[in-house]
Design a protein around this motif. Structure first.
Motif, PDB file in Angstrom:
ATOM      1  N   HIS A   1      40.550 -91.202 -19.789  1.00  0.00           N
ATOM      2  CA  HIS A   1      39.193 -91.028 -19.273  1.00  0.00           C
ATOM      3  C   HIS A   1      38.951 -91.890 -18.032  1.00  0.00           C
ATOM      4  CE1 HIS A   1      38.290 -88.792 -22.902  1.00  0.00           C
ATOM      5  NE2 HIS A   1      38.691 -89.816 -23.637  1.00  0.00           N
ATOM      6  N   SER A   2      39.981 -92.239 -17.328  1.00  0.00           N
ATOM      7  CA  SER A   2      39.810 -93.128 -16.173  1.00  0.00           C
ATOM      8  C   SER A   2      40.894 -92.879 -15.143  1.00  0.00           C
ATOM      9  CB  SER A   2      39.862 -94.593 -16.622  1.00  0.00           C
ATOM     10  OG  SER A   2      41.104 -94.871 -17.267  1.00  0.00           O
ATOM     11  N   GLY A   3      40.661 -93.377 -13.939  1.00  0.00           N
ATOM     12  CA  GLY A   3      41.642 -93.247 -12.870  1.00  0.00           C
ATOM     13  C   GLY A   3      41.116 -92.392 -11.736  1.00  0.00           C
ATOM     14  N   PRO A   4      41.913 -92.185 -10.702  1.00  0.00           N
ATOM     15  CA  PRO A   4      43.321 -92.586 -10.640  1.00  0.00           C
ATOM     16  C   PRO A   4      43.490 -94.082 -10.376  1.00  0.00           C
ATOM     17  CG  PRO A   4      42.683 -91.601  -8.563  1.00  0.00           C
ATOM     18  CD  PRO A   4      41.494 -91.470  -9.472  1.00  0.00           C
ATOM     19  N   PHE A   5      44.674 -94.582 -10.742  1.00  0.00           N
ATOM     20  CA  PHE A   5      45.037 -95.966 -10.510  1.00  0.00           C
ATOM     21  C   PHE A   5      46.285 -96.015  -9.634  1.00  0.00           C
ATOM     22  CE2 PHE A   5      42.931 -96.106 -14.675  1.00  0.00           C
ATOM     23  CZ  PHE A   5      41.983 -97.102 -14.461  1.00  0.00           C
ATOM     24  N   TYR A   6      46.328 -97.004  -8.758  1.00  0.00           N
ATOM     25  CA  TYR A   6      47.531 -97.329  -7.981  1.00  0.00           C
ATOM     26  C   TYR A   6      47.880 -98.780  -8.306  1.00  0.00           C
ATOM     27  CZ  TYR A   6      46.566 -93.046  -5.392  1.00  0.00           C
ATOM     28  OH  TYR A   6      46.343 -91.741  -5.035  1.00  0.00           O
TER      29      TYR A   6
ATOM     30  N   GLU B   1      50.331 -87.022  -0.043  1.00  0.00           N
ATOM     31  CA  GLU B   1      50.690 -87.746   1.178  1.00  0.00           C
ATOM     32  C   GLU B   1      49.612 -88.710   1.664  1.00  0.00           C
ATOM     33  OE1 GLU B   1      53.289 -84.065   1.208  1.00  0.00           O
ATOM     34  OE2 GLU B   1      51.242 -84.562   0.636  1.00  0.00           O
ATOM     35  N   ASP B   2      48.383 -88.571   1.175  1.00  0.00           N
ATOM     36  CA  ASP B   2      47.332 -89.488   1.605  1.00  0.00           C
ATOM     37  C   ASP B   2      47.211 -90.706   0.688  1.00  0.00           C
ATOM     38  OD1 ASP B   2      46.364 -88.223  -0.620  1.00  0.00           O
ATOM     39  OD2 ASP B   2      44.469 -87.560   0.281  1.00  0.00           O
ATOM     40  N   ALA B   3      48.155 -90.901  -0.215  1.00  0.00           N
ATOM     41  CA  ALA B   3      48.155 -92.076  -1.090  1.00  0.00           C
ATOM     42  C   ALA B   3      48.387 -93.334  -0.263  1.00  0.00           C
ATOM     43  CB  ALA B   3      49.250 -91.937  -2.151  1.00  0.00           C
ATOM     44  N   PRO B   4      47.914 -94.480  -0.741  1.00  0.00           N
ATOM     45  CA  PRO B   4      48.147 -95.727   0.001  1.00  0.00           C
ATOM     46  C   PRO B   4      49.631 -96.058   0.080  1.00  0.00           C
ATOM     47  CG  PRO B   4      47.229 -96.165  -2.185  1.00  0.00           C
ATOM     48  CD  PRO B   4      47.132 -94.688  -1.973  1.00  0.00           C
ATOM     49  N   LEU B   5      50.025 -96.668   1.184  1.00  0.00           N
ATOM     50  CA  LEU B   5      51.412 -97.090   1.385  1.00  0.00           C
ATOM     51  C   LEU B   5      51.509 -98.570   1.041  1.00  0.00           C
ATOM     52  CD1 LEU B   5      52.192 -95.270   4.770  1.00  0.00           C
ATOM     53  CD2 LEU B   5      52.278 -94.378   2.411  1.00  0.00           C
ATOM     54  N   ARG B   6      52.270 -98.868  -0.007  1.00  0.00           N
ATOM     55  CA  ARG B   6      52.369-100.240  -0.498  1.00  0.00           C
ATOM     56  C   ARG B   6      53.836-100.563  -0.777  1.00  0.00           C
ATOM     57  NH1 ARG B   6      49.092-100.374  -5.616  1.00  0.00           N
ATOM     58  NH2 ARG B   6      50.290 -98.479  -5.945  1.00  0.00           N
ATOM     59  N   PRO B   7      54.608-100.846   0.249  1.00  0.00           N
ATOM     60  CA  PRO B   7      56.059-101.024   0.076  1.00  0.00           C
ATOM     61  C   PRO B   7      56.388-102.211  -0.817  1.00  0.00           C
ATOM     62  CG  PRO B   7      55.356-101.775   2.244  1.00  0.00           C
ATOM     63  CD  PRO B   7      54.174-101.080   1.643  1.00  0.00           C
TER      64      PRO B   7
END
Length: 432
Positions: free
Chosen positions: A212-217, A249-255
């Motif tokens: 019942h929650s999210g999205p999460f990164y 493709e629009d997800a955050p970039l977090r290398p």
């Protein structure tokens, strides 16, 4: 079409080079032949010129009347990769090997003899391997907890990244400075289009959702969870186990690694080039490539990088495959020939502006499934799930390939289960 292809002697670049020529394009093929990628004393293919992208004087004459630059050149993570001139570790062990915990648990139905094989098979690219032994096809949820507890009691410290920042300067020099020099030369030569080879590594960890929650990164997993063999991400407030979702493709970039950070920097330079020149850039975020290199008699060392290639090397050596964590880490594996098809499509189909695209098979697998499929293909022993882990390893990373399907009319043709079977069984590995 007149195409400047960088990295043309590399693993993917060689396939793309052949595909572009077969499609009737005029190709100017260049490669720096880095020793860290191609090994010592590399052989230059007859139709490839040796050019360092960081040399603007060498680049300028090559860009005249070029319609599109296909930029695949990069320093990539390799087994035993270290900066040139750096002495080997005093212990005599490979640096990547030192990042692994020594404890390993054998499946209940295995003999009591020590497991052979090197933990390096799953090292260096965020692929874990783990403590859920699947004998009858089902995970043992207590196995990871028991293995992790033994490691904790023995006083073993969980390691962070296998490579850390040791090769950051190498990646920054070749991947980032080389790309910046290339883009500046393209601006002066008024080259209108770029196809940039990027990587799924730019995302870091994947996308998750609770019931019942999210999205999460999420960020790094908690040490206390890993100590108990709890590998899945949890919701920050409720603590419920999160389920992975395909990443757009629009997800955050977090290398999570120096290599991934260099690929993010390449993308940012390309975005700035688009903004300043009005050019167009298709950015191909390749998922985990596998498959044999072009059969031209050369040793393409970069084809040995990645978990699938290392699994095959272990099978060839007659060793049992070892998988970190509980083996349930999910990835997408795409055949190198399919990736080459997608790259040629991006060269031939102009896309306006800055357009990142996930290049994937669309058929994700767990790492245990990958290892089991490859072992079965050569009548090898069932993979060993070790319970080992690294804090910086990525749990699940699967991206949505729909944008590439619509933009490039690209769909991977090789089902990973069949492709991995054929790749493992190639050249008479095992008893078949």
């Amino acid at each position: 079409m007149r195409v400047l292809l960088t990295g043309a002697a590399g693993y993917l670049g060689s396939h793309v080079h052949r595909a572009l020529l077969a499609a009737g394009h005029e190709v100017i093929a260049i490669d720096a032949l880095l020793a860290t990628v191609h090994g010592p004393d590399p052989v230059l293919p007859e139709d490839v010129s040796r050019v360092d992208l960081r040399d603007p004087d060498a680049l300028e004459p090559l860009l005249g009347d070029v319609d599109v630059v296909c930029h695949l050149a990069a320093a990539v993570p390799m087994p035993h990769l270290r900066d040139p001139g750096r002495p080997p570790p005093s212990s005599g062990l490979n640096p990547a090997l030192q990042q692994h915990l020594p404890a390993a648990r054998r499946p209940r139905d295995e003999a009591s003899t020590p497991a052979r094989g090197v933990a390096e098979t799953a090292a260096g690219d965020g692929h874990g391997a783990g403590p859920c032994v699947r004998g009858s096809g089902r995970p043992d949820p207590e196995a990871g907890r028991r293995a992790a507890e033994r490691q904790r009691r023995a006083g073993e410290a969980l390691r962070f990244g296998a490579e850390g920042m040791r090769s950051a300067a190498l990646y920054a020099s070749h991947n980032d400075a080389g790309t910046a020099t290339l883009l500046a030369a393209m601006e002066r030569a008024a080259v209108p289009r770029l196809v940039l080879g990027s990587s799924v590594a730019v995302y870091g960890e994947g996308r998750y959702r609770g019931q019942h929650s999210g999205p999460f990164y999420p960020g790094l997993r908690r040490r206390s969870d890993l100590d108990r063999g709890m590998y899945d991400h949890r919701a920050p407030r409720s603590g419920e186990v999160l389920t992975w979702e395909p990443v757009l493709e629009d997800a955050p970039l977090r290398p999570r690694s120096a290599y991934a950070a260099s690929k993010v920097a390449q993308e940012h330079y390309a975005l700035a080039w688009v903004a300043n020149t009005g050019g167009d850039a298709a950015v191909l975020r390749y998922h985990h490539l596998y498959g044999d290199p072009v059969a031209d008699g050369r040793h393409v060392r970069s084809a040995e990088s990645g978990v699938v290639a290392r699994f095959r090397a272990e099978l060839r050596a007659g060793r049992q495959l070892r998988v970190f964590e509980d083996g349930g880490q999910v990835r997408d594996f795409v055949h190198v020939r399919d990736a080459a098809v997608a790259t040629v499509a991006a060269v031939e189909r102009p896309l306006a502006g800055f357009v990142p695209l996930n290049i994937a098979s669309g058929r994700p697998l767990t790492l245990w499934e990958v290892a089991a499929t490859m072992a079965k293909a050569v009548d090898g022993p069932s993979p060993l799930v070790t319970g080992q882990c690294r804090i910086t390893d990525i749990r699940h990373m699967v991206a949505n390939p729909e944008r590439a399907r619509h933009a490039l009319d690209f769909t991977a043709r090789t089902p990973p289960a069949q492709g991995l079977t054929d790749y493992a069984a190639a050249r008479g590995i095992g008893r078949r």
